[in-house]
Design an enzyme around this catalytic site. Structure first.
Site, PDB file in Angstrom:
ATOM      1  N   THR A   1       0.845  -1.185   0.000  1.00 42.50           N
ATOM      2  CA  THR A   1       0.000   0.000   0.000  1.00 42.50           C
ATOM      3  C   THR A   1       0.887   1.244   0.000  1.00 42.50           C
ATOM      4  OG1 THR A   1      -1.864   1.082   1.130  1.00 42.50           O
ATOM      5  CG2 THR A   1      -0.209   0.007   2.529  1.00 42.50           C
ATOM      6  N   CYS A   2       0.272   2.380  -0.285  1.00 39.10           N
ATOM      7  CA  CYS A   2       0.981   3.663  -0.237  1.00 39.10           C
ATOM      8  C   CYS A   2      -0.061   4.744  -0.036  1.00 39.10           C
ATOM      9  CB  CYS A   2       1.808   3.877  -1.510  1.00 39.10           C
ATOM     10  SG  CYS A   2       0.841   3.977  -3.026  1.00 39.10           S
ATOM     11  N   GLY A   3       0.132   5.913  -0.584  1.00 38.79           N
ATOM     12  CA  GLY A   3      -0.833   6.987  -0.417  1.00 38.79           C
ATOM     13  C   GLY A   3      -1.972   6.935  -1.415  1.00 38.79           C
TER      14      GLY A   3
ATOM     15  N   TRP B   1      -3.947   4.388   0.970  1.00 36.03           N
ATOM     16  CA  TRP B   1      -4.391   5.187   2.105  1.00 36.03           C
ATOM     17  C   TRP B   1      -5.516   6.148   1.723  1.00 36.03           C
ATOM     18  CZ3 TRP B   1      -4.357   4.452   6.995  1.00 36.03           C
ATOM     19  CH2 TRP B   1      -4.718   5.498   7.858  1.00 36.03           C
TER      20      TRP B   1
END
Length: 133
Positions: A87-89, A118
């Protein structure tokens, strides 16, 4: 030629991530930088994008040996059969983690990208998260 649509491989949706976070058996890697401390998935390990690229060229991966050290330092067994969820932003830099794991020799069959990242997770009041106090 006939086009046939198919589901993208190596993708996990929010329902799958919720199940994974609550189950606690998968490795979750988050590629965000300093915003990780503003909130993240419970159990997520921070592997910032900048830790896998060179300082001189942010578009160039570090060497395989250096990438392996980055993952080792965070307790990630790249060669494990355990699922690794990324995952990331916003679902972009997560792809770099996917490639970095492959560069280290991981068979990415058990590596899944959460493209909602996110942006989706943080906006949902029902998802389990760790937030600053």
């Amino acid at each position: 030629a006939n086009y046939r649509a198919r589901d993208a491989p190596n993708i996990i949706d929010m329902d799958g991530m919720v199940e994974a976070v609550r189950g606690g058996e998968d490795v979750i890697l988050d590629a965000r930088g300093t915003t990780f401390q503003d909130g993240h998935m419970d159990g997520a390990v921070n592997v910032p994008y900048r830790s896998i690229v060179t300082k001189a060229d942010l578009l160039k991966f570090r060497s395989r040996e250096e990438l392996s050290m980055v993952f080792d330092e965070r307790g990630v067994d790249v060669m494990s059969d355990q699922r690794i969820l990324l995952t990331c932003g916003s679902g972009v830099s997560v792809c770099h983690l996917f490639l970095a794991l492959a560069e280290c020799g991981r068979d990415n069959e058990n590596t899944l990208v959460y493209d909602g990242s996110w942006t989706e997770w943080g906006a949902d009041s029902d998802t389990p998260k760790v937030l600053p106090e």
